[in-house]
Design a protein around this motif. Structure first.
Motif, PDB file in Angstrom:
ATOM      1  N   MET A  35      92.328 -36.681  12.852  1.00  0.00           N
ATOM      2  CA  MET A  35      93.652 -37.057  13.342  1.00  0.00           C
ATOM      3  C   MET A  35      94.737 -36.419  12.477  1.00  0.00           C
ATOM      4  O   MET A  35      94.472 -35.986  11.353  1.00  0.00           O
ATOM      5  CB  MET A  35      93.783 -38.580  13.356  1.00  0.00           C
ATOM      6  CG  MET A  35      92.859 -39.242  14.356  1.00  0.00           C
ATOM      7  SD  MET A  35      93.141 -41.016  14.484  1.00  0.00           S
ATOM      8  CE  MET A  35      91.939 -41.432  15.743  1.00  0.00           C
ATOM      9  N   PRO A  36      95.965 -36.354  12.975  1.00  0.00           N
ATOM     10  CA  PRO A  36      97.054 -35.752  12.199  1.00  0.00           C
ATOM     11  C   PRO A  36      97.325 -36.555  10.943  1.00  0.00           C
ATOM     12  O   PRO A  36      97.259 -37.785  11.000  1.00  0.00           O
ATOM     13  CB  PRO A  36      98.247 -35.830  13.151  1.00  0.00           C
ATOM     14  CG  PRO A  36      97.662 -36.072  14.513  1.00  0.00           C
ATOM     15  CD  PRO A  36      96.419 -36.836  14.288  1.00  0.00           C
ATOM     16  N   TYR A  37      97.813 -35.907   9.898  1.00  0.00           N
ATOM     17  CA  TYR A  37      97.510 -34.525   9.649  1.00  0.00           C
ATOM     18  C   TYR A  37      97.412 -34.311   8.160  1.00  0.00           C
ATOM     19  O   TYR A  37      97.544 -35.260   7.380  1.00  0.00           O
ATOM     20  CB  TYR A  37      98.496 -33.541  10.308  1.00  0.00           C
ATOM     21  CG  TYR A  37      99.977 -33.785  10.178  1.00  0.00           C
ATOM     22  CD1 TYR A  37     100.713 -33.103   9.245  1.00  0.00           C
ATOM     23  CD2 TYR A  37     100.645 -34.659  11.037  1.00  0.00           C
ATOM     24  CE1 TYR A  37     102.081 -33.272   9.163  1.00  0.00           C
ATOM     25  CE2 TYR A  37     101.999 -34.841  10.957  1.00  0.00           C
ATOM     26  CZ  TYR A  37     102.735 -34.148  10.011  1.00  0.00           C
ATOM     27  OH  TYR A  37     104.089 -34.324   9.947  1.00  0.00           O
ATOM     28  N   PHE A  38      97.105 -33.071   7.724  1.00  0.00           N
ATOM     29  CA  PHE A  38      96.808 -32.706   6.339  1.00  0.00           C
ATOM     30  C   PHE A  38      95.454 -33.224   5.868  1.00  0.00           C
ATOM     31  O   PHE A  38      95.214 -33.353   4.674  1.00  0.00           O
ATOM     32  CB  PHE A  38      97.910 -33.174   5.379  1.00  0.00           C
ATOM     33  CG  PHE A  38      99.242 -32.538   5.622  1.00  0.00           C
ATOM     34  CD1 PHE A  38      99.356 -31.158   5.656  1.00  0.00           C
ATOM     35  CD2 PHE A  38     100.372 -33.302   5.842  1.00  0.00           C
ATOM     36  CE1 PHE A  38     100.585 -30.548   5.897  1.00  0.00           C
ATOM     37  CE2 PHE A  38     101.606 -32.701   6.073  1.00  0.00           C
ATOM     38  CZ  PHE A  38     101.704 -31.322   6.104  1.00  0.00           C
ATOM     39  N   ALA A  39      94.549 -33.519   6.783  1.00  0.00           N
ATOM     40  CA  ALA A  39      93.188 -33.880   6.382  1.00  0.00           C
ATOM     41  C   ALA A  39      92.454 -32.614   5.929  1.00  0.00           C
ATOM     42  O   ALA A  39      92.668 -31.536   6.491  1.00  0.00           O
ATOM     43  CB  ALA A  39      92.445 -34.528   7.539  1.00  0.00           C
ATOM     44  N   PRO A  40      91.575 -32.716   4.918  1.00  0.00           N
ATOM     45  CA  PRO A  40      90.833 -31.546   4.423  1.00  0.00           C
ATOM     46  C   PRO A  40      89.692 -31.185   5.375  1.00  0.00           C
ATOM     47  O   PRO A  40      88.517 -31.459   5.114  1.00  0.00           O
ATOM     48  CB  PRO A  40      90.316 -32.019   3.064  1.00  0.00           C
ATOM     49  CG  PRO A  40      90.132 -33.499   3.237  1.00  0.00           C
ATOM     50  CD  PRO A  40      91.242 -33.935   4.162  1.00  0.00           C
ATOM     51  N   GLU A  41      90.054 -30.562   6.481  1.00  0.00           N
ATOM     52  CA  GLU A  41      89.088 -30.240   7.524  1.00  0.00           C
ATOM     53  C   GLU A  41      87.981 -29.322   7.013  1.00  0.00           C
ATOM     54  O   GLU A  41      86.873 -29.298   7.553  1.00  0.00           O
ATOM     55  CB  GLU A  41      89.820 -29.582   8.697  1.00  0.00           C
ATOM     56  CG  GLU A  41      89.054 -29.513   9.991  1.00  0.00           C
ATOM     57  CD  GLU A  41      89.877 -28.909  11.110  1.00  0.00           C
ATOM     58  OE1 GLU A  41      89.466 -27.850  11.629  1.00  0.00           O
ATOM     59  OE2 GLU A  41      90.920 -29.492  11.464  1.00  0.00           O
ATOM     60  N   GLU A  42      88.290 -28.577   5.958  1.00  0.00           N
ATOM     61  CA  GLU A  42      87.289 -27.684   5.380  1.00  0.00           C
ATOM     62  C   GLU A  42      86.024 -28.437   4.978  1.00  0.00           C
ATOM     63  O   GLU A  42      84.918 -27.882   5.037  1.00  0.00           O
ATOM     64  CB  GLU A  42      87.868 -26.972   4.147  1.00  0.00           C
ATOM     65  CG  GLU A  42      88.917 -25.922   4.456  1.00  0.00           C
ATOM     66  CD  GLU A  42      90.333 -26.473   4.505  1.00  0.00           C
ATOM     67  OE1 GLU A  42      91.277 -25.693   4.335  1.00  0.00           O
ATOM     68  OE2 GLU A  42      90.483 -27.695   4.733  1.00  0.00           O
ATOM     69  N   LEU A  43      86.162 -29.688   4.560  1.00  0.00           N
ATOM     70  CA  LEU A  43      85.003 -30.465   4.131  1.00  0.00           C
ATOM     71  C   LEU A  43      84.080 -30.778   5.307  1.00  0.00           C
ATOM     72  O   LEU A  43      82.860 -30.860   5.145  1.00  0.00           O
ATOM     73  CB  LEU A  43      85.460 -31.760   3.456  1.00  0.00           C
ATOM     74  CG  LEU A  43      86.266 -31.600   2.164  1.00  0.00           C
ATOM     75  CD1 LEU A  43      86.669 -32.965   1.605  1.00  0.00           C
ATOM     76  CD2 LEU A  43      85.474 -30.812   1.125  1.00  0.00           C
ATOM     77  N   VAL A  44      84.650 -30.954   6.483  1.00  0.00           N
ATOM     78  CA  VAL A  44      83.847 -31.195   7.688  1.00  0.00           C
ATOM     79  C   VAL A  44      83.062 -29.922   8.031  1.00  0.00           C
ATOM     80  O   VAL A  44      81.860 -29.958   8.301  1.00  0.00           O
ATOM     81  CB  VAL A  44      84.731 -31.613   8.874  1.00  0.00           C
ATOM     82  CG1 VAL A  44      83.877 -31.870  10.112  1.00  0.00           C
ATOM     83  CG2 VAL A  44      85.569 -32.838   8.527  1.00  0.00           C
ATOM     84  N   PHE A  45      83.760 -28.802   8.012  1.00  0.00           N
ATOM     85  CA  PHE A  45      83.140 -27.510   8.324  1.00  0.00           C
ATOM     86  C   PHE A  45      82.031 -27.196   7.324  1.00  0.00           C
ATOM     87  O   PHE A  45      80.939 -26.739   7.700  1.00  0.00           O
ATOM     88  CB  PHE A  45      84.209 -26.416   8.296  1.00  0.00           C
ATOM     89  CG  PHE A  45      83.722 -25.044   8.665  1.00  0.00           C
ATOM     90  CD1 PHE A  45      83.748 -24.607   9.975  1.00  0.00           C
ATOM     91  CD2 PHE A  45      83.244 -24.172   7.689  1.00  0.00           C
ATOM     92  CE1 PHE A  45      83.296 -23.339  10.315  1.00  0.00           C
ATOM     93  CE2 PHE A  45      82.794 -22.905   8.016  1.00  0.00           C
ATOM     94  CZ  PHE A  45      82.822 -22.486   9.326  1.00  0.00           C
ATOM     95  N   ALA A  46      82.303 -27.439   6.038  1.00  0.00           N
ATOM     96  CA  ALA A  46      81.322 -27.153   4.988  1.00  0.00           C
ATOM     97  C   ALA A  46      80.057 -27.985   5.152  1.00  0.00           C
ATOM     98  O   ALA A  46      78.953 -27.545   4.789  1.00  0.00           O
ATOM     99  CB  ALA A  46      81.935 -27.402   3.613  1.00  0.00           C
ATOM    100  N   ALA A  47      80.204 -29.184   5.725  1.00  0.00           N
ATOM    101  CA  ALA A  47      79.051 -30.064   5.935  1.00  0.00           C
ATOM    102  C   ALA A  47      78.255 -29.691   7.179  1.00  0.00           C
ATOM    103  O   ALA A  47      77.297 -30.388   7.545  1.00  0.00           O
ATOM    104  CB  ALA A  47      79.520 -31.516   6.030  1.00  0.00           C
ATOM    105  N   GLY A  48      78.666 -28.604   7.852  1.00  0.00           N
ATOM    106  CA  GLY A  48      77.928 -28.142   9.033  1.00  0.00           C
ATOM    107  C   GLY A  48      78.232 -28.935  10.282  1.00  0.00           C
ATOM    108  O   GLY A  48      77.443 -28.922  11.237  1.00  0.00           O
ATOM    109  N   MET A  49      79.395 -29.592  10.302  1.00  0.00           N
ATOM    110  CA  MET A  49      79.778 -30.405  11.459  1.00  0.00           C
ATOM    111  C   MET A  49      81.003 -29.796  12.150  1.00  0.00           C
ATOM    112  O   MET A  49      81.730 -28.990  11.567  1.00  0.00           O
ATOM    113  CB  MET A  49      80.050 -31.847  11.027  1.00  0.00           C
ATOM    114  CG  MET A  49      78.837 -32.537  10.440  1.00  0.00           C
ATOM    115  SD  MET A  49      79.083 -34.307  10.079  1.00  0.00           S
ATOM    116  CE  MET A  49      80.164 -34.225   8.657  1.00  0.00           C
ATOM    117  N   PHE A  50      81.226 -30.206  13.382  1.00  0.00           N
ATOM    118  CA  PHE A  50      82.352 -29.706  14.163  1.00  0.00           C
ATOM    119  C   PHE A  50      83.564 -30.612  13.976  1.00  0.00           C
ATOM    120  O   PHE A  50      83.509 -31.795  14.308  1.00  0.00           O
ATOM    121  CB  PHE A  50      81.974 -29.639  15.649  1.00  0.00           C
ATOM    122  CG  PHE A  50      83.144 -29.414  16.566  1.00  0.00           C
ATOM    123  CD1 PHE A  50      83.989 -28.330  16.387  1.00  0.00           C
ATOM    124  CD2 PHE A  50      83.403 -30.292  17.622  1.00  0.00           C
ATOM    125  CE1 PHE A  50      85.077 -28.124  17.230  1.00  0.00           C
ATOM    126  CE2 PHE A  50      84.480 -30.090  18.470  1.00  0.00           C
ATOM    127  CZ  PHE A  50      85.318 -29.000  18.273  1.00  0.00           C
TER     128      PHE A  50
END
Length: 380
Positions: A35-50
């Motif tokens: 959800m908005p905003y400024f969440a560290p989305e990189e951590l989701v990607f790094a964990a192999g998730m969408f």
């Protein structure tokens, strides 16, 4: 593939978030709503998730969410909950809920109660004062907690190397979007406001490496175009969000080209990169948040200087804009309280502007059409 076809492909993705979620789930991936905003989305990607971006919906009506939300909550937040309740986001394994405003702050509890713990709710409380070292340390502690919670969801212990790689992927994606915004502003005859929004919005519903591949290919074609001979109006847009195709088509119909933007869902979200040379990737992400600036929902230690208003006015000047359109989210206290200071800066810089109240629940665009048409006529 021609430019028009590439733009249409992005627009299709932007209009079908549920299809995108199902696409990645069919590959065996877990998914996390962001959800908005400024969440560290990189951590989701790094964990192999969408990471699935959640910025409301222009096609849904608020029904069940009203049972859990106060009537003065903005439609963006209510519709995020509505999509969780009505099954649109059924594929999510978790959701990250930042707390940048008073409406977002209790949102995690609303979701927990409404969803009856059907998914993991990850609470993110950024520090109010992000500038000093203590603010950076606090952000790090929040991100470490989120990293651990995401590892629980994924069943995989994320390594520093995976996060560092994610930072590089996201920086590449941000750079491609910054370049696209400039190219779209330079070629409004090729990129309409509707299609421009589609390209930027699609980033929330794609893995960022796949998105960067597609966008860099589009950018290459836009760069090859001859210089534009645009005869219409040049504007800057501002606000939390302005992604409704019907509303944006009014800009296109009145030959209003978006040459730059100060929109939270758009340029503000990719304005700032994370350092790639930091040995500690969590610290790098904390520094990225510290460096975020000129945003309504972030504390400004120099607020008495009207820095944000002057920044937006300078953006208009630097991009040779004829004027600015502020799309103000209904029931957004931060935007309403900031407006007098923004208006003062725009007036001082001699930049014409109009303010339009918008809402995801808008179905009648008659007033907006009249206001934009009159504004375009004045500027032309």
């Amino acid at each position: 593939m021609a430019i028009a076809e590439k733009l249409a492909e992005f627009r299709k993705i932007a209009d079908n978030p549920k299809t995108q979620l199902e696409h990645y789930k069919s590959k065996g991936m877990k998914a996390v709503g962001v959800m908005p905003y400024f969440a560290p989305e990189e951590l989701v990607f790094a964990a192999g998730m969408f990471p699935a971006g959640m910025w409301g919906s222009n096609t849904k009506s608020i029904s069940r969410a009203k049972e859990y939300c106060a009537s003065f909550y903005c439609s963006l937040v209510q519709l995020d909950l509505e999509m969780l309740l009505d099954g649109t986001m059924d594929g999510l394994d978790a959701v990250i809920t930042p707390t940048c405003c008073d409406t977002l702050r209790p949102n995690s509890q609303n979701i927990k109660v409404a969803m009856k713990n059907k998914m993991k709710v990850i609470f993110l409380a950024h520090p109010q004062n992000r500038f000093p070292e203590c603010g950076v340390k606090y952000t790090e502690s929040c991100y470490k907690k989120i990293r651990a919670e995401l590892d629980e969801v994924s069943g995989h212990k994320t390594t520093d190397e995976e996060i560092q790689n994610a930072i590089k992927v996201y920086n590449r994606s941000r750079a491609a979007r910054r370049e696209f915004v400039k190219l779209a502003g330079a070629h409004p005859e090729a990129v309409s406001a509707v299609m421009r929004s589609g390209v930027l919005k699609a980033s929330y519903f794609m893995l960022k490496d796949e998105y960067a591949d597609k966008l860099e290919a589009l950018n290459a074609e836009l760069k090859a175009l001859p210089a534009s001979d645009w005869k219409g109006v040049r504007i800057v847009t501002s606000g939390i969000i302005c992604d409704n195709p019907t509303l944006l088509k009014i800009l296109d119909d009145n030959k209003c080209a978006i040459v730059a933007d100060d929109v939270a869902q758009e340029t503000r979200s990719f304005r700032c990169d994370a350092p790639e040379d930091d040995a500690d990737p969590i610290h790098a992400l904390a520094i990225q948040f510290r460096n975020q600036d000129y945003d309504i929902l972030l504390y400004d230690k120099f607020s008495s200087q009207n820095r944000r208003g002057e920044y937006v006015a300078k953006m208009c000047k630097d991009n040779h804009a004829d004027g600015l359109i502020l799309f103000m989210q209904q029931f957004c206290d931060p935007e309403e309280m900031e407006y007098p200071y923004l208006k003062k800066a725009l007036d001082a810089a001699g930049i014409p502007h109009i303010r339009l109240g918008i809402d995801h629940q808008m179905r009648d665009f008659g007033q907006a059409q009249t206001a934009i048409q009159a504004f375009a006529d004045v500027l032309d």
